[in-house]
Design a protein around this motif. Sequence first.
Motif, PDB file in Angstrom:
ATOM      1  N   ALA A  89       0.827  -1.206   0.000  1.00 33.97           N
ATOM      2  CA  ALA A  89       0.000   0.000   0.000  1.00 33.97           C
ATOM      3  C   ALA A  89       0.857   1.250   0.000  1.00 33.97           C
ATOM      4  CB  ALA A  89      -0.926   0.002   1.215  1.00 33.97           C
ATOM      5  N   THR A  90       1.975   1.199   0.742  1.00 36.24           N
ATOM      6  CA  THR A  90       2.727   2.432   0.910  1.00 36.24           C
ATOM      7  C   THR A  90       3.836   2.594  -0.102  1.00 36.24           C
ATOM      8  OG1 THR A  90       3.985   1.260   2.540  1.00 36.24           O
ATOM      9  CG2 THR A  90       2.271   2.739   3.348  1.00 36.24           C
ATOM     10  N   GLU A 112      10.190   3.476  -9.114  1.00 40.15           N
ATOM     11  CA  GLU A 112      11.106   4.610  -9.185  1.00 40.15           C
ATOM     12  C   GLU A 112      11.694   4.965  -7.828  1.00 40.15           C
ATOM     13  OE1 GLU A 112       8.824   8.255  -9.681  1.00 40.15           O
ATOM     14  OE2 GLU A 112       7.163   7.025 -10.389  1.00 40.15           O
ATOM     15  N   ARG A 113      11.038   4.500  -6.729  1.00 44.92           N
ATOM     16  CA  ARG A 113      11.512   4.903  -5.412  1.00 44.92           C
ATOM     17  C   ARG A 113      12.073   3.693  -4.668  1.00 44.92           C
ATOM     18  NH1 ARG A 113       9.660   9.777  -5.568  1.00 44.92           N
ATOM     19  NH2 ARG A 113       7.582  10.192  -6.323  1.00 44.92           N
ATOM     20  N   ARG A 115       3.725   1.785  -3.491  1.00 43.74           N
ATOM     21  CA  ARG A 115       3.228   1.416  -4.804  1.00 43.74           C
ATOM     22  C   ARG A 115       4.143   1.889  -5.941  1.00 43.74           C
ATOM     23  NH1 ARG A 115      -1.852   3.635  -5.116  1.00 43.74           N
ATOM     24  NH2 ARG A 115      -2.276   2.557  -3.185  1.00 43.74           N
TER      25      ARG A 115
END
Lengths: 275, 282, 274
Positions: free
Chosen positions: B12-13, B19-20, B15
């Motif tokens: 959930a956190t 890219e991150r 997603r």
Amino acid sequence: MTHDTQAAEAGHAPASAAWPIRLDGVSVTYPNGTTALRDVSLDIDAGEMVSIVGLSGSGKSTLIRTINGLVPVTAGTVTVGPHTVSGLHGRRLREVRGHVGMIFQGFNLATRVDVYRNTLVGRFARAGRLRTLLGVTSARDREVALTALDTVGMLDKVWSRAAALSGGQQQRVAIARALSQEPSIMLADEPVASLDPPTAHAVMSELERINAERHLTVLVNLHLMDLARQYTRRMIGLRDGELVYDGPAAEATEADFEQIYGRRIRPQDRLGDRT
Amino acid sequence: MNAALDSRSRTATSRPASERPVLALPPRPSRLGQTVATAVVGLVLLVSAATLDVEWSDLRELPAAVAEYAALMFADPDWSRLPRALFEMWRSISMAWLGAMLCVVVSIPLGMLAAHGVGPAWLRLALRGLFAVIRAVPEVIIALVLLTVTGLTPFTGALALGIAGIGTQGKWTYETVETLRDGAADAVRAAGGGRTALVRWALWPAALPALLSFALYRFEINIRMSAVLGIVGAGGIGSMLANYTNYREWDTVGMLLIVVVVTTMAVDSVSGALRRRIMEGA
Amino acid sequence: MSPGTTTEPATRLDLPPRPRTWPRRTLVFSALTAFTVATCLPAIGGIEIDLAAIAQNWRHGAANLSALLQPNWSFVPRTIQPMLETLQMAFVGAAIAAALSVPLTLWAARPTNPNTVTRTAVRAVINVVRAVPDLVWATILVAMVGVGALPGLLTLVLFDVGIVVKLVSEAIDSTDHPYLEAARAGGATQGRMNRALALPQSLPLFSNQWLYALELNVRISAILGIVGAGGIGRLLDERFGFFAYGDVSVIILEILVVVLLIEAASNVLRRRLA
């Protein structure tokens, strides 16, 4: 931790450029008649790290609060980046505040609320009207808040209640809250006055690092002379609401400090060295 | 179970994970107990509401009914019976005042005796039991029982108020005395004072402001209670209000309500101001 | 601390003048006496203190009292349904009031509502609601919506909302809320701050008063039936009317037990929530 941090920073393109701050003839008189600031004019460049030094009651808390409009000015103008803060109200003022992060002496966390939601408070100014109404957060809000917690090394406490943290940990969460605003200016009102010396140095280093890595304008209130000398390049001295010193922090002499304090230097004016 | 929650919160956190960097988020603590408790309370609530003898659809007509009756009562209150109303109001105030005096006079000595370190243990337990029982029974029922013994008059109404309040007042008294005991009591004991000296010179002066303040508060409570006793027949403004409600003379009922509200708020504010002064002087 | 130890001085000491407290004392004392005397003057509505009437009534009363001391246990089954209704009213009333109390309380407290006009308006309405005694509300509501549980429920909701909003908003007013300053500095709206921070932070204050309201509701709903607003009070009133004191005493004992049980349960809950 530093490795993680740098990775997080790399993933985070600087969302905002630093803003300059300009005070022009600012005076503040409170409704009860006390005058906290008298005709203060200041220019702070974008990306500077500046300390404001003075005894309690000298007006440094008031000065820092005029910059985000928490204290309305009685006379003069306050300008941050492209905005004139003095005279702004309601939605416009909230928008400007969204670009100015602030941390406090008392940390000002909701103690019964978990770290996660305390940090999300920093995203409130960016939420649209509908989201504000429904009180929901977007995936991006969560991402920014969690990254900010990771930056200050508090991600492992994300589900703890703020009350369960130590003072230093609470201040780190407060910094994460301010960082998750993706601010252009960071204000710090006596951020280390409630902390023990090693923790105080850690928090000051954190602010120094934010200034260096994110190129934010940082304005920090201090009453300890050695912290001002050690962590900031420029120092502003306030006494009885008047600007009495503005110059390089490292070169400020004991005589300069005695002039700011209006009395002789005492041992409690120094925190002591990093241990 | 934790693992499942963990993976859910992770996805959930993070997603936009492409890219991150993935954040090492700790698992969210389980809130199963809380959820189950909420569900149970909610279920009991729904069943209670559904089986209650209330036509919930009637609620739709309620605002209109309230507006209609409010207009009947307050559009043009009947002030011709005001003198009578003030007479009855004073009777209710008298009931409340005498009841409060009686209650305080009885409960202060009993409450003192019920405090730790004042009376003997057996007496303390007996008195505390008595206070607890009186507190548990609604005042109106105590009054009704007393009224079967003494008959229905304003005087017996005052007696009923006095006795019904002893439970709470006695409890406040011994709690106050117990919080004050330590310092002053030790000083008297150190000076060689006995039990009487202890009560007279240590407890009484220290407890007096709080006790006076509670006495006034009892009067405020009794102002409301005396109107209630009037409804069950003890006389005063409550009786008058019940009668005119039965006659459905709404304009008079409106006037009576205004008298009750204004008097109660006036007594509250005067008594509240006095209480603040007493406690600040302490 | 102990003026009692002052004895007549053997030598003449140079005492500072004693503060003159007697004029004020006399004034306060005579005002109280005058007020008390006025409450005992039947001519202006005061109370006639008539101990003789009580003495006269005593024989009659003693008989009633002894009947009350002999509970008629066979009456218990008839009390169960009305007692259940009483508890249902208390619980549902407390729940509705709890839901209504949240926005009203946040409206009535200064830190969560800086707007003086709306805050004063909400407080004024709450004070008026609180100034009307519970059974007076019930009497009027029964006349308005008819006999039954509905007027009882409405009475309980009004009473609970009054008490919760007043106590919790005062508690919120008297505590510091530094986190609200931080949220304001971050550009949050008042509504968002209240919802995300002030409400969870104040939840213990709320839950404490909600439980208190539930306790009070059990006691009040037991008597609402006296004016026709449902619950066990109706049965109580009816048995009183028939002078069936054995039945009355069963009902009173039941109320006593239920009230004590609810208080014990809510004390346990309070400790767990704290």
